[in-house]
Design a protein around this motif. Structure first.
Motif, PDB file in Angstrom:
ATOM      1  N   THR A  33      30.304 104.698  75.968  1.00 29.52           N
ATOM      2  CA  THR A  33      31.293 105.587  76.569  1.00 29.52           C
ATOM      3  C   THR A  33      32.631 105.405  75.874  1.00 29.52           C
ATOM      4  N   LEU A  34      33.206 106.499  75.437  1.00 28.59           N
ATOM      5  CA  LEU A  34      34.510 106.480  74.791  1.00 28.59           C
ATOM      6  C   LEU A  34      35.479 107.273  75.658  1.00 28.59           C
ATOM      7  N   GLY A  35      36.456 106.604  76.236  1.00 24.89           N
ATOM      8  CA  GLY A  35      37.433 107.271  77.090  1.00 24.89           C
ATOM      9  C   GLY A  35      38.305 108.211  76.299  1.00 24.89           C
ATOM     10  N   VAL A  36      38.576 109.385  76.881  1.00 24.61           N
ATOM     11  CA  VAL A  36      39.360 110.403  76.196  1.00 24.61           C
ATOM     12  C   VAL A  36      40.703 110.612  76.878  1.00 24.61           C
ATOM     13  N   LYS A  37      40.695 110.731  78.204  1.00 24.54           N
ATOM     14  CA  LYS A  37      41.903 111.133  78.895  1.00 24.54           C
ATOM     15  C   LYS A  37      41.904 110.610  80.325  1.00 24.54           C
ATOM     16  N   ASN A  38      43.064 110.248  80.799  1.00 23.30           N
ATOM     17  CA  ASN A  38      43.307 109.848  82.173  1.00 23.30           C
ATOM     18  C   ASN A  38      44.543 110.601  82.648  1.00 23.30           C
ATOM     19  N   GLN A 174      38.209 111.032  81.971  1.00 20.28           N
ATOM     20  CA  GLN A 174      37.374 111.908  81.165  1.00 20.28           C
ATOM     21  C   GLN A 174      36.875 111.119  79.967  1.00 20.28           C
ATOM     22  N   GLN A 175      35.610 111.350  79.584  1.00 21.65           N
ATOM     23  CA  GLN A 175      34.997 110.517  78.564  1.00 21.65           C
ATOM     24  C   GLN A 175      33.931 111.265  77.782  1.00 21.65           C
ATOM     25  N   VAL A 176      33.631 110.751  76.596  1.00 23.05           N
ATOM     26  CA  VAL A 176      32.531 111.236  75.770  1.00 23.05           C
ATOM     27  C   VAL A 176      31.438 110.170  75.832  1.00 23.05           C
ATOM     28  N   ASN A 177      30.201 110.595  76.053  1.00 14.08           N
ATOM     29  CA  ASN A 177      29.076 109.671  76.166  1.00 14.08           C
ATOM     30  C   ASN A 177      28.058 109.958  75.071  1.00 14.08           C
ATOM     31  N   LEU A 178      27.601 108.916  74.409  1.00 14.60           N
ATOM     32  CA  LEU A 178      26.519 109.021  73.431  1.00 14.60           C
ATOM     33  C   LEU A 178      25.417 108.089  73.904  1.00 14.60           C
TER      34      LEU A 178
END
Length: 185
Positions: A33-38, A174-178
């Motif tokens: 998980t790479l966090g994008v925005k809070n 908000q996050q991007v998941n791979l």
């Protein structure tokens, strides 16, 4: 922790019973998980997650199931326009979610591309766990070999409420998941 182990064992036993039935599916996956925005805060959280999903296979055209996960998020944050020093965030999640997969395109032999969506909630099961709703949508790739075990890879964008942390902050992370895993069907 004992509850987590008991739940995982029960889900594995259910998966073993359904293994011989092709109308069900099981997914075991690990995700980064790479966090994008809070929104409202500077900083985002990154981490990992493990998921176990069990569901119904509707003639290889649609998959719907329920999932159980375990994950961790870590990072630093501070309130926007604040001169405060950064706070550390190091918390865990135990989400329960609905899993939906829609294969759209069959490519080169056994491969499929499709859309996925997850909706659920992470209850607060201990002092280091946050609670909150979650939603995730993305794409998946399934190498659907003639053997029972299939490889699945997915990329998704998600939203996770993080409630109940030490500082009383309520995050809409908000996050991007791979993720990569196995599908048994």
């Amino acid at each position: 922790m004992r509850r987590v182990i008991i739940c995982a064992m029960a889900l594995v036993m259910l998966a073993q019973q359904s293994y011989a039935q092709s109308s069900y599916y099981t997914v075991l996956e690990a995700a980064g998980t790479l966090g994008v925005k809070n929104p409202g805060y500077k900083g985002a959280f990154s981490g990992y997650a493990l998921h176990f999903i069990f569901g119904k296979n509707f003639n290889e055209r649609f998959f719907a199931g329920v999932g159980l996960g375990s994950g961790a998020l870590k990072g630093e944050y501070r309130i926007d326009n604040s001169m405060e020093s950064a706070h550390q965030y190091d918390r865990y999640l135990f989400p329960l979610f609905a899993d939906f997969r829609l294969p759209l395109v069959e490519t080169a032999g056994y491969a499929r591309l499709g859309l996925l969506a997850n909706l659920g909630y992470a209850p607060k099961i201990g002092p280091v766990y946050d609670r909150g709703a979650l939603a995730k949508t993305g794409v998946f790739y399934l190498y659907d070999s003639p053997k029972r075990t299939k490889l699945t890879i997915s990329a998704s964008y998600g939203w996770q409420q993080l409630r109940g942390n030490f500082y009383g902050s309520n995050f809409n992370h908000q996050q991007v998941n791979l993720s990569i895993g196995m599908m048994l069907k």
